[in-house]
Design a protein around this motif. Structure first.
Motif, short mmCIF file in Angstrom:
data_model
loop_
_atom_site.label_atom_id
_atom_site.label_comp_id
_atom_site.label_asym_id
_atom_site.label_seq_id
_atom_site.Cartn_x
_atom_site.Cartn_y
_atom_site.Cartn_z
N VAL A 580 0.86 -1.28 -0.13
CA VAL A 580 -0.14 0.04 0.01
C VAL A 580 0.71 1.16 -0.03
O VAL A 580 0.78 2.20 -0.68
N GLN A 581 1.98 1.29 0.80
CA GLN A 581 2.86 2.33 1.10
C GLN A 581 3.50 2.55 -0.31
O GLN A 581 3.41 3.66 -0.91
N LEU A 582 3.90 1.52 -1.12
CA LEU A 582 4.52 1.72 -2.26
C LEU A 582 3.48 2.26 -3.42
O LEU A 582 3.98 3.06 -4.17
N MET A 583 2.47 1.75 -3.59
CA MET A 583 1.29 2.58 -4.35
C MET A 583 1.13 3.64 -4.11
O MET A 583 1.14 4.65 -5.04
N ILE A 584 0.93 4.26 -2.90
CA ILE A 584 0.61 5.57 -2.56
C ILE A 584 1.96 6.30 -3.13
O ILE A 584 1.78 7.51 -3.74
N VAL A 597 11.90 2.13 -0.70
CA VAL A 597 11.27 0.82 -0.40
C VAL A 597 11.55 -0.26 -1.28
O VAL A 597 11.86 -1.40 -0.25
N LEU A 598 11.86 -0.21 -2.23
CA LEU A 598 12.37 -1.14 -3.35
C LEU A 598 13.72 -1.88 -2.77
O LEU A 598 13.88 -3.24 -2.55
N ASN A 599 14.48 -0.86 -2.58
CA ASN A 599 15.88 -1.41 -1.78
C ASN A 599 15.65 -2.19 -0.50
O ASN A 599 16.31 -3.25 -0.14
N SER A 600 14.67 -1.56 0.34
CA SER A 600 14.36 -2.09 1.50
C SER A 600 13.95 -3.69 1.42
O SER A 600 14.24 -4.44 2.27
#
Length: 789
Positions: A580-584, A597-600
């Motif tokens: 959800v965080q990624l989509m926002i 976020v992708l690296n995490s």
């Protein structure tokens, strides 16, 4: 072959005539019982046809009685419904205020009738033309809704259904079987609906019963075709027949074989009530039996291929043929023995040669001795040629044997040791391991990727590895794929067990250094555990294959040990909150945060806790799924951020390593994020205005809050809360409270309204919450405020 050689060796003795005479005499002797058998067969065929016809007619008559008994249940239901005294009142009702009478009729009568029916009647419903109402047990609706959402015929439109079935006069009419689709709720009214299809026979009775022209309604009873099919099953199992039902107008109601068409010639035989006859159907002789029902006027028809009738007769016929062939074979053997009665001294030697060597029949042979001499000389020549051919093909045979041995596709037989000697393979112990070498990059070695260069590379790796292994152990290399070589290591028996693993690791490390530093070939090596026993070689290979797959996680140009991959996790971490965080973040156009976020996600799954290659691919598949969700939710054209000829999932799933997958995934998210960032110039102001307008229109709704607003705009409550505070400077709950309090101030001037009534008017569930909110904003209670007005 033996018979042909016999003809050559006895060419001067005139044995052919004797052999042919014996053969013809035997055939003539066998013709007599064959002729008698044909006569018996004709008689038995006639009797079998008559008996089978009588048996089939009896079974068909039993089927008719069973079907009539079940159809009486339909007629009894029709009588109960049509002669109900309350039905006439409902047929003439078109007043909306009288609709409750339909509900009472369902409850008091239709539900009760359902309890008295068996499973033969699948369902039934009533149609009232004046009120356009359809009633069935447990339901009342209009005809359009009923046809669209409950029962409909795929091959019939709504108008045709209403005109032909409901609007046309039918008196106890059974319509031919048709496909009916039913829509069923799954989990309640607000859940999904599924469609179930089956063939049904429709019974229609127009209402009122005695009215022919002024039709006010119809009773429709649905009979599942499967009920008849179950009754047909016993006959079909007994005689493998096709069953058909036709009405009094010779219209087909239903049948078990849709490919079998009843022609007009067959219809002409149905003028009588019952009987049987033989007729050609689709070019095949069929036995047709039929009987009629006096109750509903139906004809029950059974069609059976004639060859089924004659199945037992054919058994007798083929038995006679078998006896004939057996006698003929005995005669041929007798003739053969007679021809060789003076040829016994060298017959066994000649037969032995012919069994093991195939010679052309027309080769010139002067006598038996010449034949034996030439055969022996030819055998020596063939042996020499075979040895030369085996020597030439030995590398291919050895490679094929090693490949089957490594993969475990062999059976250890008694001559296994001699097989190893033939292949020049020597095992010095029962300890084995497998190295699997995968060639990752050859561009530093050569730019030519032809088969010749690849064969040279495989040759280099195989020889280097074999030489390294030969220092202490025995190694055998085999190509298992175009860019993959397996090395079977047979570990020396005089080495201690704790030293074997170190030896294998040393061989793998030294092989990697030599191949990469000297030949500029970059490789990945997978190492299996050590296993005891030849039958465990296949397990070594499977472990090496499992380890080589982990180069996706560990990366190319590495050494991968099977012991290491056993500790990998069989799950990946990608919580829904992160998605959800990624989509926002993507919708906001903040690629820096998206990349973080992708690296995490990559670090959690591939660095902190190693996972299996399968679950690594599942993770990236899920990330691509998130990307496509954003594309669909934002109505972004697919072609705007990616090449229309590129398959996103396939391009990522075919990557060799997780880093390469991460790189491509980042590029996709970056392209989409930048695209959304450029397209949302006025989106925030527009969305904020729409939210304020929605709150103003629904502030009196007691359910108004973050969940309701989020559901309306198809966004998450967390995103709504953050976005609204950013755009207006207020929380959503404070904004709603201010709107409600301002409206309450306007109506507090009405002295006749209590605080509880005012609270409910502006959207509060009770006056306590209203008073608390009012005092928080205005500094006084609603009562004090009213006194100051």
């Amino acid at each position: 072959m033996k018979f042909a050689k016999l003809i050559q060796f006895t060419k001067g003795r005139n044995r052919r005539t004797v052999f042919l005479a014996m053969l013809i005499s035997n055939i003539l002797i066998l013709l007599l019982p064959m002729a008698i058998g044909m006569i018996l067969y004709t008689k038995v065929e006639h009797v079998m046809v008559e008996n089978a016809s009588s048996s089939n007619y009896a079974m068909l008559e039993q089927l008719r009685q069973s079907a009539d008994a079940r159809l009486r249940e339909v007629e009894q239901l029709a009588q109960q419904v049509t002669f109900n005294p309350k039905l006439a009142l409902l047929l003439n009702t078109d007043d909306p205020d009288q609709q409750y009478k339909f509900i009472e009729f369902i409850r008091d009568h239709l539900e009760r009738y359902r309890l008295s029916t068996s499973g033969f009647i699948e369902d039934y419903y009533l149609y009232f033309a004046k009120s356009d109402t359809v009633l069935k047990p447990g339901m009342k609706t209009d005809s359009q809704t009923f046809y669209d959402h409950y029962y409909r015929y795929p091959n019939m439109s709504y108008n045709n259904w209403r005109n032909d079935i409901l609007g046309t006069y039918h008196n106890m009419a059974y319509l031919p079987a048709q496909l009916l689709q039913r829509e069923l709720n799954v989990g309640g009214i607000d859940h999904a609906r599924i469609t179930n299809s089956s063939n049904v026979i429709t019974f229609v009775q127009s209402l009122p019963v005695r009215e022919v022209t002024d039709i006010s309604g119809s009773l429709v009873v649905l009979i599942a075709e499967k009920q008849f099919m179950d009754m047909f099953a016993s006959i079909q199992t007994a005689n493998k027949s096709s069953i058909f039902i036709m009405n009094e107008n010779n219209d087909l109601i239903m049948g078990t074989d849709p490919q079998l068409i009843l022609s007009k010639d067959i219809m002409e035989h149905f003028q009588v009530s019952d009987g049987s006859f033989v007729h050609a159907v689709n070019g095949e002789e069929m036995m047709v039996s039929f009987t009629s029902s006096k109750q509903v006027g139906w004809k029950y028809i059974s069609i059976i291929p004639m060859n089924l009738y004659l199945e037992r007769v054919n058994v007798l016929k083929w038995t006679a043929y078998s006896l004939f062939l057996l006698c003929l074979l005995v005669g041929v053997i007798a003739a053969y023995l007679l021809a060789f009665k003076n040829y016994s001294p060298i017959k066994q030697l000649v037969c032995a040669i012919q069994k093991n060597k195939k010679l052309p029949y027309d080769s010139p042979v002067r006598n038996e001795y010449t034949f034996i001499q030439e055969t022996i000389e030819g055998a020596f020549v063939e042996e020499q040629n075979l040895r030369g051919l085996l020597f030439q093909q030995s590398p291919v045979i050895r490679a094929n044997f090693l490949l089957r041995l490594i993969r475990g596709n062999f059976k250890q037989s008694k001559d296994f040791g001699s097989t190893l000697d033939f292949m020049n393979i020597r095992f010095v112990s029962e300890q084995f391991a497998v190295l699997l070498v995968h060639v990752d990059d050859i561009t530093m070695f050569t730019q030519d990727q032809s088969e010749r260069q690849l064969a040279l590379i495989n040759f280099i790796i195989s020889n280097v590895c074999t030489d390294l292994t030969a220092k202490l152990h025995h190694g055998y290399a085999v190509e298992v794929h175009r860019d993959r070589i397996a090395i079977l290591i047979n570990l020396s028996a005089d080495r201690k067990n704790e030293m074997l693993v170190d030896d294998i690791k040393h061989i793998a490390s030294e092989l990697k250094d030599i191949i990469e530093n000297r030949f500029k070939l970059f490789i990945t090596i997978a190492i299996s555990n050590v296993h005891a026993g030849i039958e465990q070689i296949g397990e070594c290979y499977r472990e090496a294959m499992a380890a080589i797959d982990h180069k996706m996680v560990k990366g190319q140009r590495s050494l991968i040990y099977y012991d290491e991959i056993k500790k990998t996790e069989r799950h990946y971490t990608y919580p829904i909150e992160t998605e959800v965080q990624l989509m926002i973040l993507v919708k906001r156009g903040d690629y820096t945060a998206v990349e973080t976020v992708l690296n995490s996600i990559y670090e959690m799954n591939f660095l902190s806790q190693p996972i299996t290659p399968e679950f690594g691919r599942y993770l990236f598949f899920n990330l691509v799924s998130t990307l496509l969700k954003i594309v669909n939710s934002t109505n972004t054209p697919y072609e705007k951020f990616i090449d229309k000829d590129l398959e996103v999932i396939k391009s990522i799933m075919t990557c060799d390593t997780a880093k390469e997958m991460l790189f491509k995934t980042k590029n996709l998210f970056k392209t989409l994020t930048e695209l959304l960032h450029t397209e949302r110039s006025d989106y925030s102001d527009q969305l904020s205005g729409e939210m304020e307008a929605f709150i103003a229109a629904h502030f009196t709704d007691q359910n108004l809050g973050l969940p309701m607003i989020a559901n309306h705009f198809n966004l998450t409550p967390q995103y709504i809360s953050t976005f609204f505070k950013k755009m207006t400077g207020q929380n959503v709950s404070d904004y709603i409270t201010r709107i409600r309090v301002n409206h309450a101030k306007e109506i507090l001037g009405n002295k006749h309204l209590t605080n509880a009534q005012v609270a409910r008017t502006v959207g509060y569930t009770n006056d306590i919450v209203f008073i608390r909110s009012f005092k928080k904003l205005e500094g006084m209670t609603p009562g004090k405020y009213r006194e100051q007005q």
